[in-house]
Design an enzyme around this catalytic site. Structure first.
Site, PDB file in Angstrom:
ATOM      1  CD  GLU A 194     -53.174 -27.918 119.516  1.00 49.71           C
ATOM      2  OE1 GLU A 194     -52.088 -28.095 118.927  1.00 49.71           O
ATOM      3  OE2 GLU A 194     -54.257 -28.390 119.107  1.00 49.71           O
ATOM      4  N   GLY A 215     -58.889 -26.421 115.096  1.00 50.36           N
ATOM      5  CA  GLY A 215     -59.076 -26.081 116.503  1.00 50.36           C
ATOM      6  C   GLY A 215     -57.939 -25.237 117.042  1.00 50.36           C
ATOM      7  CG  ASN A 267     -47.714 -22.487 115.515  1.00 47.38           C
ATOM      8  OD1 ASN A 267     -47.656 -23.112 114.483  1.00 47.38           O
ATOM      9  ND2 ASN A 267     -48.787 -21.800 115.897  1.00 47.38           N
ATOM     10  CG  MET A 310     -50.415 -24.724 114.406  1.00 40.36           C
ATOM     11  SD  MET A 310     -50.414 -26.440 113.776  1.00 40.36           S
ATOM     12  CE  MET A 310     -48.664 -26.776 113.862  1.00 40.36           C
ATOM     13  CD  GLU A 364     -49.721 -29.877 111.480  1.00 38.79           C
ATOM     14  OE1 GLU A 364     -49.992 -29.280 112.535  1.00 38.79           O
ATOM     15  OE2 GLU A 364     -49.665 -31.101 111.373  1.00 38.79           O
ATOM     16  CD  GLU A 397     -51.735 -34.091 115.121  1.00 39.21           C
ATOM     17  OE1 GLU A 397     -52.319 -34.151 116.228  1.00 39.21           O
ATOM     18  OE2 GLU A 397     -51.137 -33.065 114.739  1.00 39.21           O
TER      19      GLU A 397
HETATM   20  N1  0A1 Z   1     -51.631 -29.980 114.405  1.00 39.32           N
HETATM   21  C1  0A1 Z   1     -52.851 -29.381 114.847  1.00 39.32           C
HETATM   22  C2  0A1 Z   1     -53.949 -29.389 113.878  1.00 39.32           C
HETATM   23  C3  0A1 Z   1     -53.855 -28.511 112.705  1.00 39.32           C
HETATM   24  C4  0A1 Z   1     -53.609 -29.054 111.472  1.00 39.32           C
HETATM   25  C5  0A1 Z   1     -53.636 -28.303 110.328  1.00 39.32           C
HETATM   26  C6  0A1 Z   1     -53.907 -26.976 110.476  1.00 39.32           C
HETATM   27  O1  0A1 Z   1     -53.969 -26.171 109.364  1.00 39.32           O
HETATM   28  C7  0A1 Z   1     -53.855 -26.752 108.133  1.00 39.32           C
HETATM   29  C8  0A1 Z   1     -54.135 -26.393 111.705  1.00 39.32           C
HETATM   30  C9  0A1 Z   1     -54.093 -27.178 112.818  1.00 39.32           C
HETATM   31  C10 0A1 Z   1     -53.382 -30.204 115.989  1.00 39.32           C
HETATM   32  O2  0A1 Z   1     -53.349 -31.429 115.931  1.00 39.32           O
HETATM   33  O3  0A1 Z   1     -53.887 -29.643 116.931  1.00 39.32           O
HETATM   34 ZN    ZN Z   2     -52.488 -32.518 117.174  1.00 40.84          ZN
END
Ligand code: 0A1
Ligand code: ZN
Length: 850
Positions: free
Chosen positions: A292, A255, A259, A257, A123, A314
Site C-alpha cells: 500500500e 486486504g 488511499n 487500500m 476503489e 497492481e
Molecule cells: N488497491 C488495493 C486493493 C483493493 C481493491 C478493491 C477494493 O475494494 C473494491 C479494496 C482494495 C490494493 O491493491 O491493495
Molecule cells: Zn495494490
C-alpha cells in the site's frame, strides 16, 4: 447493488476521455449513521481533448437534496447509475447536496460503518455512492474535505488544514482520482511515530485502531518505516505529504487500500502481536504495508487511465513488494512461496473459464477483475521484462516512467513505451503478455552429439474464449547445466525464446549434462518435461538454483502421488531418499527445508491429473496424501525428534525470518510426529505455547489427529474476545475436518453465535475454509457445493463483491466426474436463479458456467 439483466459489457476499445476537467473539489460531510449529508462544490471546465461533452455524473443510491450550477438551482435527469444535466459551454461551479445511509451499507463500498466508526472504500467505483461525480480514474483533482461530526478522530486525505470542536478539515494538494478518496471518523487510538525523508521532510506517521488493539501496532509501524526507506533507496521515491495515516477496520472486503495519505486496512492485514498473530501473518502484514505504501508512487502519483489498465498499478506494485520482501527476508524462500501461490491461484484461473488477459479488454463488473492474473501474473510480466532488459536498463526505464508520467493517468502502452525508449528494444511481441490470456506450455527436446548439447523448446498456449489462436510469447528461459558428478558446467544463462519452436546449443562439453530449466521460475509457464525420477532426484540433490532444486523435489512428490492415485503404486524410493537427504542437510536454510518437506496441495494434484487427461478423484487424492505423509513419518522416524528439538527457538518470540524458518521446519516435523504419537507432542506444544505460531501449528496437528475436542474448547475460551484469532478458530476447524465432516462442520459453525455473515473475514474463514478443504468441498454427494451456494445466495443481497469473489471456488468444477459436475452445475444454476442477483455474482457464475 441490484441491476436488472441483461448486463452491459464495457470494452477497452470504447474508451473516450471525459468532457470536462476539474480544478478543485470541496466536500463537506455532516456525519450521521442513517442520514449523512454530503455537500460538494466542484469547479469544472470543458476538456479541450474531449469530443463528447455530455455532462454525466455517476451516482448510486444517493438521495439528491439539491443541485446548483453557478449558484442557480437545476433539475438534473436522474437514473439508477447517475445524472445528466445541461451545463454552460464555459467553466462553471457545480454544487450538490445528497443524503446517504452509511449504517445500512453492508456492501462495504462508499461510506459505511464498521464497529461504530465511519470509513470509506472507493476503489474501484465506490465514490459514486458518496456523491455525484465523474467516478473514473482519468479525472484527477485536488480535494478539500470538511468533516462535521462529534467523533473524536476525523481523518481524510492529504494534510490537516484545521480543526475545532466537532469538525476537521483536510487538504490534499496532489490531484487524484476519486477512487483514492478516503474518510474515517471514530473513537480511535493512535500509535504515532515519525520519519525523516532523504530530502529532510518530516513526516508524522500514525496507525489508528480501536482501543483494545493499541498493543498490536508496533510491527506494522516498523514495517512502514522500512518500506519508506526501501523505496527511497531502491526506487528513489520519497513520501510527499506531512502525514501518513493508516487505519484498521474490522469489516473490509479486501486486504487494504492505498488511499492518498490515508491507507485503510483490513484489521487482519495490519494488527499483530506475538500471542495473536502467526509468523505467516507477520510476513503478510509486512508485505501489505509495503504494497500500500509503494502505491503512493505506482498507483497514486501515476494512476490508471481506466480500469482496464489495473495491472499498470497492481502488477508493478506486487512486483515491488515482492522485491522488498526478498530484500527483508530470504529471496529464494519468497520466490518459491510466490510460485506456489501463482500455481495454486493464477494457473487455475488462467486455464479455466475465468481466464482473461493481464490487461482485460472487457468486463461487466470491474470488482471481478481484482484477480491473481491482474496482480500476480501482472507482477510476473514485469519480472520477465526486468530479466530481459537487465537491472540497469530496468532502473533507467523506471526513472523515465516517474519523470515522464508523474501526475498522469496512464496506460500499458505508456508503460511499455518508456522501456522501448530507455532500452531501444522493440516490445511489440512482448506486449502479448498483456493482451493474450492463458498459460503457455513449454516442452523440451534434448540432443547430445560430439560435445554439443542442444535444447529445443516448443511453446503453445491452448485456445480459450479470449483468443482461438494463440501467438508465441517472448519467454526468458533461465538455464544451467550440471555435469553427471553434480558440478555446474554452465552457470545460469538466459535464453530468449521468441518462436513457437526454437533451439539453443551449448558447445565444448565433456559429458552429456543434466539441464536445470526455468531457474528462478523465469517465466510463468507450465514446463511439460518428461524426466525420470532419478534425474529429478539428482537435481534435488545437486542443483545450485534454489528454485529449480525445490521444484525437482516438488515434481518427484507430484509424480509419486499421481502414481499412487492412478496405479495404486507405493511411494517412490527416489522421492523418500531425496527428501531424507535434504532434511539432514544442515547447510540448507530451515525455511527452505520446510518448503521441500511440504507436499503439493490436493487441488494442484487435481490440476495435474486433469492435464494428463485423468478425471481427478478428490477422495483418492486425499487418501494418497495421507498415505504418503504416513510413509514419510515412518521413514524419517529416527530423525524427527532430533530435528524437532534442534529447531525450537529459545527466548522471547521474534517474527524475524530466521526464527520463523526454524519454527516452520519444527512445525512441519511436528505434523509428521503427530502421525506416530497420535498427537502427544502436539498437545504438549499446544499447552505450553507462548505465541500464536506454535499454538496454531499444534492446534492443526490435534485437529488432524482427531483429538482436537479439548483444544477447540480451550482455544475458544482463551481467545473469544479477539476477533482475528477467532477467525482462525473458525477456519482451522473446517480446513482440518475429515472430508466427510467438512460441510457439516462449516454448517455447524455458521450457527455459532460468533458467526457474522456481514463480516467478510468471518465469512471467508468459514465458507472459504470449506472451499480450501478439497475433498470436503468436492464431496461426491454435493453437500459442499450446496452449503457454499446457500451462503452465497444469502450474502449476495448484503455484499455482492465478497459473494462474487467466493464464486471462484467453483471455477474448476468441469474437471471432476459427471456426478460432481451435475451437483456443481445445479448449485450454480440455483445461484443464478436468485431474484435480484447482483451484477457481480451474475457475471462470475455466468462466466464459470460457460
Ligand atoms: N488497491 C488495493 C486493493 C483493493 C481493491 C478493491 C477494493 O475494494 C473494491 C479494496 C482494495 C490494493 O491493491 O491493495
Ligand atoms: Zn495494490
Amino acid at each position: 447493488m441490484k441491476d436488472a439483466a441483461p448486463q452491459e459489457t464495457i470494452h477497452l476499445s470504447e474508451y473516450t476521455p471525459f468532457g470536462f476537467l476539474i480544478d478543485a473539489v470541496h466536500l463537506t460531510f455532516d456525519l450521521s449513521p442513517n442520514a449523512t449529508r454530503v455537500k460538494s462544490r466542484i469547479d469544472f471546465r470543458p476538456n479541450p481533448d474531449a469530443t463528447d461533452s455530455t455532462f454525466f455524473l455517476h451516482g448510486e443510491k444517493l438521495t439528491l437534496i439539491e443541485a446548483r450550477i453557478d449558484g442557480t438551482p437545476v433539475t438534473p435527469d436522474i437514473t439508477d447509475t447517475g445524472l445528466t444535466c445541461t451545463v454552460p459551454d464555459a467553466p462553471f461551479t457545480w454544487e450538490a447536496e445528497v443524503e446517504i445511509d452509511p449504517a445500512n451499507n453492508t456492501a462495504l463500498e462508499g461510506l459505511y460503518m464498521s464497529g461504530g466508526m465511519y470509513c470509506t472504500q472507493c476503489e474501484a467505483e465506490g465514490f459514486r455512492k458518496i456523491t455525484y461525480y465523474p467516478d473514473r480514474p482519468d479525472v484527477m483533482a485536488t480535494f478539500t474535505v470538511r468533516i462535521n461530526s462529534n467523533m473524536p478522530v476525523l481523518l481524510s486525505n492529504g494534510n490537516p488544514a484545521g480543526e475545532g470542536d466537532g469538525w476537521a478539515e483536510w487538504h490534499d494538494p496532489w490531484p487524484k482520482p476519486a477512487y483514492l478518496f478516503a474518510l474515517v471518523a471514530g473513537h480511535l487510538v493512535n500509535h504515532p511515530d515519525h520519519f525523516t525523508t532523504a530530502s529532510g521532510r518530516e513526516v508524522t506517521l500514525n496507525i489508528w485502531v480501536r482501543e483494545g488493539d493499541a498493543h498490536k501496532c508496533a510491527f506494522g509501524m516498523e514495517a512502514l518505516k522500512r518500506s519508506m526507506t526501501w523505496d527511497e533507496e531502491v526506487y528513489g521515491r520519497e513520501y510527499d505529504l506531512d502525514v501518513f495515516n493508516i487505519v484498521a477496520v474490522d469489516d473490509f472486503n479486501m486486504g487494504a487500500m492505498e488511499n492518498k495519505g490515508l491507507n485503510i486496512f483490513n484489521s487482519a492485514a495490519v494488527l499483530a502481536s506475538p500471542e495473536t498473530a502467526t509468523d505467516g501473518n507477520f510476513e503478510r502484514i509486512e508485505a501489505i504495508i509495503a504494497h500500500e505504501y509503494f502505491h503512493n508512487w505506482t498507483g497514486n502519483r501515476i494512476t490508471c487511465r481506466d480500469w482496464f489498465q489495473l495491472c499498470l498499478k497492481e502488477g508493478l506494485t506486487v512486483f515491488r513488494d515482492a522485491q522488498f520482501t526478498a530484500d527483508m527476508r530470504s529471496a529464494p524462500v519468497k520466490r518459491i512461496g510466490d510460485v506456489i501461490d501463482l500455481r495454486a491461484r493464477q494457473f487455475p484461473e488462467d486455464q479455466g473459464p475465468l481466464s482473461h488477459p493481464v490487461r482485460p479488454d472487457r468486463y461487466q463488473e470491474i470488482n471481478n477483475f481484482y484477480t491473481a492474473t491482474v496482480y500476480e501474473k501482472g507482477a510476473e510480466v514485469i519480472s520477465m521484462l526486468k530479466r530481459l532488459v537487465g537491472d540497469d536498463a530496468y532502473k533507467n526505464a523506471l526513472d523515465l516512467y516517474f519523470d515522464r508520467h508523474d501526475g498522469q493517468a496512464c496506460t500499458i502502452e505508456d508503460w511499455l513505451q518508456v522501456f522501448e525508449d530507455a532500452t531501444e528494444r522493440d516490445l511489440t511481441q512482448f506486449k502479448r503478455w498483456y493482451t493474450q490470456s492463458g498459460t503457455p506450455h513449454l516442452t523440451v527436446a534434448e540432443d547430445w552429439a560430439d560435445g554439443t548439447y542442444t535444447l529445443t523448446f516448443t511453446q503453445s498456449t491452448p485456445p480459450d474464449a479470449n483468443q482461438s489462436d494463440k501467438l508465441p510469447q517472448v519467454l526468458p528461459i533461465a538455464v544451467g547445466l550440471l555435469s553427471p558428478n553434480g558440478d555446474e558446467t554452465v552457470p545460469t544463462t538466459l535464453l530468449e525464446m521468441t518462436e513457437a519452436t526454437q533451439s539453443f546449443t551449448f558447445d565444448g562439453l565433456s559429458s552429456r549434462p543434466v539441464p536445470s530449466i526455468l531457474r528462478d521460475f523465469s517465466a510463468p509457464v507450465v514446463l511439460d518435461r518428461e524426466s525420470s525420477a532419478s534425474e529429478q532426484a539428482f537435481l534435488l540433490a545437486h542443483d545450485t538454483d534454489p528454485f529449480t532444486r525445490w521444484d525437482a523435489g516438488r515434481n518427484l512428490a507430484r509424480d509419486t502421488l499421481i502414481a499412487m492415485v492412478t496405479e495404486g503404486a507405493a511411494p517412490q524410493g527416489a522421492y523418500l531418499d531425496g527428501l531424507a537427504a535434504v532434511l539432514r542437510d544442515t547447510s540448507l536454510d530451515p525455511a527452505y527445508r520446510a518448503l521441500i518437506l511440504a507436499l503439493p496441495s490436493a487441488s494442484e494434484l487435481a490440476q495435474a491429473l486433469d492435464a494428463r487427461g485423468t478425471v481427478p478423484d478428490p477422495d483418492a487424492i486425499h487418501d494418497a496424501q495421507e498415505t504418503l505423509r504416513q510413509t514419510l513419518a515412518e521413514k524419517l522416524q529416527d530423525a524427527l525428534p532430533g530435528l524437532y528439538a534442534a529447531h525450537q527457538v529459545d527466548g522471547p518470540y521474534s517474527p524475524d525470518a530466521a526464527s520463523a524458518g526454524h519454527r516452520s521446519l519444527a512445525n512441519a516435523v511436528l505434523s509428521l510426529i503427530t502421525r506416530l504419537d497420535s498427537g502427544a507432542q502436539a498437545q504438549t506444544q499446544f499447552d505450553g505455547a507462548d505465541n500464536m505460531t506454535q499454538q496454531l501449528a499444534a492446534f492443526g496437528c490435534l485437529l488432524q489427529a482427531k483429538r482436537g475436542e479439548d483444544a477447540i474448547a480451550a482455544f475458544y475460551d482463551q481467545w473469544q474476545a479477539d476477533r482475528l484469532v477467532i477467525d482462525k478458530w473458525f477456519s482451522m476447524q473446517v480446513i482440518f475436518a475429515a472430508p466427510d465432516a467438512a460441510a457439516s462442520t462449516a454448517a455447524a459453525l455458521t450457527r455459532h453465535p460468533d458467526f457474522d455473515v456481514k463480516n467478510p473475514n468471518r465469512f471467508r474463514a468459514t465458507l472459504g475454509g470449506l472451499a480450501m478443504n478439497h475433498a470436503g468441498f468436492h464431496r461426491a454427494d454435493g453437500s459442499g457445493y450446496a452449503l457454499l451456494a446457500d451462503w452465497l445466495i444469502t450474502l449476495d443481497d448484503l455484499n455482492p463483491q465478497t459473494t462474487a469473489r467466493m464464486c471462484a471456488a467453483f471455477q474448476t468444477w468441469a474437471r471432476y466426474d459427471e456426478g460432481r459436475k451435475a451437483h456443481a452445475r445445479a448449485q450454480m444454476e440455483r445461484i443464478l436463479a436468485k431474484p435480484d442477483l447482483s451484477r457481480d455474482t451474475s457475471e462470475m457464475i455466468t462466466r464459470i458456467l460457460k
